[in-house]
Design an enzyme around this catalytic site. Sequence first.
Site, PDB file in Angstrom:
ATOM      1  CG  ASP A 232      42.069  37.384  40.779  1.00  0.00           C
ATOM      2  OD1 ASP A 232      43.265  37.286  41.175  1.00  0.00           O
ATOM      3  OD2 ASP A 232      41.220  36.849  41.371  1.00  0.00           O
TER       4      ASP A 232
HETATM    5  C1  BGC Z   1      43.124  36.588  44.234  1.00  0.00           C
HETATM    6  C2  BGC Z   1      43.483  37.786  44.158  1.00  0.00           C
HETATM    7  C3  BGC Z   1      44.861  38.155  44.823  1.00  0.00           C
HETATM    8  C4  BGC Z   1      45.792  37.408  43.859  1.00  0.00           C
HETATM    9  C5  BGC Z   1      47.163  37.541  43.833  1.00  0.00           C
HETATM   10  C6  BGC Z   1      44.266  35.465  43.584  1.00  0.00           C
HETATM   11  O1  BGC Z   1      43.952  34.238  43.786  1.00  0.00           O
HETATM   12  O2  BGC Z   1      41.834  36.126  43.939  1.00  0.00           O
HETATM   13  O3  BGC Z   1      42.653  38.639  45.130  1.00  0.00           O
HETATM   14  O4  BGC Z   1      45.151  39.723  44.673  1.00  0.00           O
HETATM   15  O5  BGC Z   1      45.324  36.278  43.926  1.00  0.00           O
HETATM   16  O6  BGC Z   1      47.585  37.038  45.177  1.00  0.00           O
END
Ligand code: BGC
Length: 763
Positions: A232
């Site tokens: 993530d």
């Molecule tokens: C989120 C993810 C997301 C990623 C990219 C993170 O803060 O938890 O779900 O895909 O950012 O935007």
Amino acid sequence: MSQFDIAALLEELTVEEKASLVSGSGFWHTTAIERTGIPSIMVSDGPHGLRKQPGDGDHVGLGQSVPATCFPTAAALGSSFDVDLVRRVGAAIGEEARSQGVAVVLGPGINIKRTPLCGRNFEYLSEDPLLSGVLGAALVVGIQSQGVGTSLKHFAVNNQETDRLRISAQVDERTLREIYLAGFERVVREAAPWTVMCSYNRINGVYASQDHWLLTELLRDEWGFDGLVVSDWGAVDDPVAALAAGLDLEMPSSHGAGPAQIRAAIAAGELDEAVLDLAVARVIGLVERALPVGDQTEPFDEDAHHALAREVAGECVVLLKNDRAILPLTGGLGRIAVIGEFARSPRFQGAGSSKVNPTRLSDALGALQRRLGSDVAVDFAPGFGVDDPEADDDALLADAVRAATGADTVLVFLGLPASYESEGFDRTHIDLPADQIRVLAAVRAVNERVVVVLSNGSAVATDEWEVHADAILEAWLGGQAGAEAVVDVLLGDVNPSGRLAETIPVRLGDTPAFGNFPGRDSEVVYGEGVFVGYRHYDLVDRPVSFPFGHGLSYTTFDYSDLEVAVVDGTGRPGGWQGAERIDVRLTVTNSGTRAGKEVVQLYVGALDAPSPRPVRELKGFEKVDLAPGESTTVSFVVADRDLSQWSIRSHGWVLEPGRFEVSVGASSRDIRSSATATIEGPRPSMPLGRSSTLSEWLDHPVGQEVLFEALRTSPSGDLTPMLASEETLSMIGSFPLTRLAVMLGDAMGPGAVDQLLADVSAQ
Ligand code: BGC
């Protein structure tokens, strides 16, 4: 034909180049190595519509993204209980991604809704792992059917936003397997996502991004995942430990920091270069898979996708109550009062990384006026402000009461303001804003026919105010065409068929995680164990406002002719969906006067499995579309794995033979027919060890014989008479044999238990 010769590339690339490949370039791209012809690919959110940011972008939803269709959020999609429809949504998102040159869509998110308070519940499908897994797999299959990859997220046990980058979810092994991992397992095994995104949090103290058991032993070795694991955004705490655990790609770019640490670790002999090579091979493998997507800009059909968004949203609306059959609104509509700011300014999606820039946006007021034309007077009053501290509540209330007075029907649009729920924080209560409830009560005081339409990303309590509404439509956050879909349902153009994918509790204090959520000092204990959602309410036999699986229709359905048959009932535990099974068939009839869809739900309760165990669990569902008077046969297969429970003693799935209650119904609390199926066979024996009790020895087919013989021939003579008395056995049965042996002094002989264990293994 493979485009890249990965083995040759691994030879050719320098350690520096390889280390740079396992970290992103900017926010949304992988790193290119032009010298060797490895291009970069682009990834983008998100789960219910594409969020492609032009340029380098940001990940928290602040910057604008290119227009894309905003489909209903996962909270809504979960309520559709419609696999084919969800697959079509996936295909449309995949098509939009391809048209924008996006190689991997960062979704779906399938985390379990452990509590209605989680700020990100709108991005997740259900409180139930089967529903989350089946619909999650449908999204993956749909998106990937377009040659675009997915990123199954957030792996794993990411069920809250509070302290999400550090919190340690303390979960026992059974709860992990049966609830929090089961959906991921299904999607990985059945839909093979190109990538899996590890979560921010820790699980039992270990960061998901650094958890070798999670990312390698479980995901790859046990479930057979052959794709790439991406972090993530910002989830990597220690890039070297993460790589060693099985993380392949750190996102977004760490501006060289991660790669530098990896290089240093290799130079110092602390990290085997082969570990880096494995991750590099997977990155190149992903790039290769994604190459056909290229940098295309082929347009997609915006009208068709908007129409799909409307159709889907209509399938997701849940009719919670409909007293006096007030809905659908048909014939002589007279004057309709529309109250509530949400009718004019729809709340249709949530905030954060999943936020889509919709291609167009409908509102209920406009949609209603267009649909009804000039024959019906539609009188609007905002009633309350949404996230507006300047609003004059008293004046808004007076205006709403004026509009409602004398109207033939009042439609009241209530919901959660955007400031109540978002990625990044959790709610602290499950109530609607007090000013909204005040308006509803005031409107009710002057009008007898009141319909409430709700827009919210996770369950809200209805107990306090539902008495003021004849009908309640739960519309969730229904995407850009959600308002049109609500009008379709209100007027009967669409017969509602959504069913609750999450329980609506009476009060927050009833919810399973209450008292354990959101934890403190960066630790949250999953004390409720497997009793999440309806599993909890059913265990403690607590009333709920609306149960899991509930949803009314404008027609009625009868259930009949339930047949339940055990096939190959030998009591053998099998592998993933092995041969042993229960076959279920029933007839469902549309007994009303309108065409409509029913979600037939199958629940199974293992009556003889060790306690504590859920009363019933969803093991199948099917949505059927029936004309008035029409009948159909619905069949389910409950595989051995569905009948098994996770044993923390044997670290495996165990099918406990015995009776299973097989029930079919229209919700978890509206069971229409049940039968008992019996799986025959010996009880699975637990492996014996030094801590096994006397009872466990006596339950073990080989252990029993070996022990009996040893007692009979012990140095102090025949000791078996002590086993003859039930009373004695109930006293000493729970003693580990090692302790009994000590208490018997030399009676069993020195080292007796170790000798017995050796004898058991020898057989
Ligand atoms: C989120 C993810 C997301 C990623 C990219 C993170 O803060 O938890 O779900 O895909 O950012 O935007």
